[in-house]
Write a protein that holds these residues in place. Structure first.
Motif, PDB file in Angstrom:
ATOM      1  N   ARG A 182       7.147   5.604  -7.468  1.00 35.25           N
ATOM      2  CA  ARG A 182       6.848   4.115  -6.685  1.00 35.25           C
ATOM      3  C   ARG A 182       6.620   4.636  -5.221  1.00 35.25           C
ATOM      4  O   ARG A 182       6.935   5.570  -4.606  1.00 35.25           O
ATOM      5  CB  ARG A 182       8.079   3.474  -6.819  1.00 35.25           C
ATOM      6  CG  ARG A 182       9.587   4.036  -6.523  1.00 35.25           C
ATOM      7  CD  ARG A 182      10.770   3.028  -6.777  1.00 35.25           C
ATOM      8  NE  ARG A 182      10.930   3.115  -8.288  1.00 35.25           N
ATOM      9  CZ  ARG A 182      11.957   2.453  -8.802  1.00 35.25           C
ATOM     10  NH1 ARG A 182      12.279   1.331  -7.991  1.00 35.25           N
ATOM     11  NH2 ARG A 182      12.161   2.212 -10.095  1.00 35.25           N
ATOM     12  N   CYS A 222       6.007  -0.906  -4.561  1.00 34.00           N
ATOM     13  CA  CYS A 222       7.223  -1.369  -3.998  1.00 34.00           C
ATOM     14  C   CYS A 222       6.824  -2.293  -2.740  1.00 34.00           C
ATOM     15  O   CYS A 222       6.048  -1.927  -2.090  1.00 34.00           O
ATOM     16  CB  CYS A 222       7.914  -0.450  -3.278  1.00 34.00           C
ATOM     17  SG  CYS A 222       8.628   0.906  -4.446  1.00 34.00           S
ATOM     18  N   ASP A 251       8.350  -3.650  -7.630  1.00 33.54           N
ATOM     19  CA  ASP A 251       9.750  -3.262  -6.994  1.00 33.54           C
ATOM     20  C   ASP A 251       9.957  -3.817  -5.730  1.00 33.54           C
ATOM     21  O   ASP A 251       9.122  -4.074  -4.981  1.00 33.54           O
ATOM     22  CB  ASP A 251       9.924  -1.663  -7.168  1.00 33.54           C
ATOM     23  CG  ASP A 251      11.271  -1.315  -6.677  1.00 33.54           C
ATOM     24  OD1 ASP A 251      12.377  -2.167  -6.734  1.00 33.54           O
ATOM     25  OD2 ASP A 251      11.293  -0.253  -5.886  1.00 33.54           O
ATOM     26  N   ALA A 253      12.155  -2.396  -2.368  1.00 35.31           N
ATOM     27  CA  ALA A 253      12.929  -1.353  -1.695  1.00 35.31           C
ATOM     28  C   ALA A 253      13.209  -1.575  -0.567  1.00 35.31           C
ATOM     29  O   ALA A 253      13.110  -2.663   0.095  1.00 35.31           O
ATOM     30  CB  ALA A 253      11.962  -0.185  -2.012  1.00 35.31           C
TER      31      ALA A 253
END
Ligand SMILES: [Zn+2]
Length: 428
Positions: A182, A222, A251, A253
């Protein structure tokens, strides 16, 4: 931070890396590894050897890269891994939570910095590895300073491709059959690359690594907490645009405190509306309320960390009932002080409750661990047997974001190999 000398030495005790201050002796290195073993040596119940098995005095000063083993003593049985490291290395594994910019080889970091004309705290790979380790992080800034260094050298397509390519080789050597890497592509646009350029380089590196190793490697895009809503949206759109070229999820983060996931719900909604899986870092830097937002406001299919889920028993039950998997990174949580010791990590509780838990490194460089290390620590500190570790590994294959058409075959292969591995190597 450039110009700062590394203040720690990286040494190995029972095959596990630890950091100790310059000038430390062997006893200090053992204590950094395990209090009980250090006590056993002090009490004369265990003894210390070098990598060749030759005796080492506990007062010997250590040098970077030194290898020590603790032998003998009644307490050895309790404190030393029962499962040989090699058995865990060859256990088929899947890693679902691994940051591209946190997993560079130290030597590659040094070379890329030299090419880019960037100064580093050290150019010696061993000293650099020690400096990059975050187990002395006193605050988030210490941690983020390390990422500024790695992303600083990831500003060309060649550098990004190389980092991705080497990472696949490194995890393959660690017995990993499937990996989700990621990254936030916006971190690599300072040198003129577009976010699409970054994706293309990242994907080229993964594919080349996959062809050479057989380890299947995919991408999670991310967005970063602290980014504007528009920037998060741009990342969600990028993830969707690359969904047929290696991206398996979106995602969120970076620092949770003060940056609520719900602020970015539109970005998550965009990914979900385009049938892309979503995960979300939550319950690491902030409590269970963060996990609640990730699940109920952002529709997270998995949770990154989820460490503090136990603070909300009703949500914990919901996570178990709905089979929402946790991407647990125990060593990283110890290093960032979310939990005090590996042995006290709530993953043991979550596993006992039947929540799908997976073991991950978070960052191979900043955490100074491999996935095999995490499995070895789970055996040693949580008392998990090889059969339990194989079951946890199977969970990671089950909850991977790889499309079902491909995942079904991978799960079948992994399931056969895992049960063969457990029957070959016993029920240690
Ligand atoms: Zn993470």
């Amino acid at each position: 931070m450039s110009g700062t000398m590394p203040h720690d030495l990286r040494v190995f005790v029972n095959e596990r890396g630890v950091s100790v201050p310059f000038g430390s002796d062997a006893a200090t290195a053992v204590r950094a590894f395990d209090d009980a073993l250090a006590d056993a040596i002090a009490a004369g119940e265990a003894r210390l050897t070098d990598s060749r098995g030759l005796p080492v005095d506990a007062t010997t000063p250590v040098h970077g890269g030194a290898i020590f083993r603790v032998i003998g003593g009644r307490r050895e049985a309790a404190a030393v891994p029962q499962i040989p490291w090699e058995v865990l290395r060859t256990l088929p594994k899947a890693e679902l939570h691994l940051h591209l910019d946190g997993s560079l080889r130290p030597g590659t970091l040094a070379e890329l910095a030299a090419q880019a004309g960037t100064s580093l705290p050290s150019t010696d790979p061993a000293a650099l590895a020690a400096w990059m380790l975050v187990d002395d992080a006193k605050q988030l800034e210490d941690y983020l300073a390390r990422f500024a260094i790695t992303t600083g050298v990831m500003q060309t397509a060649d550098a990004i491709e190389r980092v991705a390519y080497e990472l696949v080789h490194d995890v393959a050597a660690d017995g990993t059959w499937y990996v989700e890497t990621r990254y936030a592509p916006s971190l690599s646009t300072r040198g003129g690359l577009s976010m699409d350029d970054v994706m293309a380089a990242w994907w080229r590196g993964l594919q080349r690594g996959e062809r050479e190793t057989g380890t299947i490697a995919r991408m999670i895009v991310c967005a970063l907490r602290g980014d504007s809503v528009a920037m998060a949206q741009a990342h969600a759109e990028l993830a969707v645009a690359w969904a047929d070229r290696g991206v398996v999820a979106f995602d969120l983060a970076a620092g949770e405190a003060g940056n609520r996931a719900s602020k970015y719900r539109e970005a998550f909604a965009h990914a979900s509306a385009h049938d892309l899986a979503v995960t979300c870092h939550a319950g690491e830097g902030w409590g269970a309320a963060s996990i609640r937002e990730a699940i109920h406001d952002c529709g997270a299919n998995r949770i990154g960390h989820g460490t503090r889920l136990h603070e909300d028993p009703e949500l914990e039950r919901y996570v178990a009932d709905r089979r929402i998997a946790l991407e647990v990174c125990p060593t990283s949580n110890v290093q960032t002080r979310v939990v005090s010791r590996f042995a006290e990590h709530p993953i043991k509780r979550y596993h006992a409750l039947g929540i799908p838990v997976t073991l991950n490194t978070d960052n191979r460089l900043m955490s100074g661990v491999t996935l095999t290390d995490e499995y070895a620590s789970a055996a040693r500190h949580l008392g998990w047997s090889l059969a339990t570790l194989a079951e946890v590994s199977k969970t990671a294959f089950d909850v991977a974001f790889l499309p079902w058409s491909e995942r079904r075959a991978l799960i079948a292969r992994a399931t056969d190999a895992l049960s063969a591995h457990v029957s070959t190597h016993g029920t240690a």
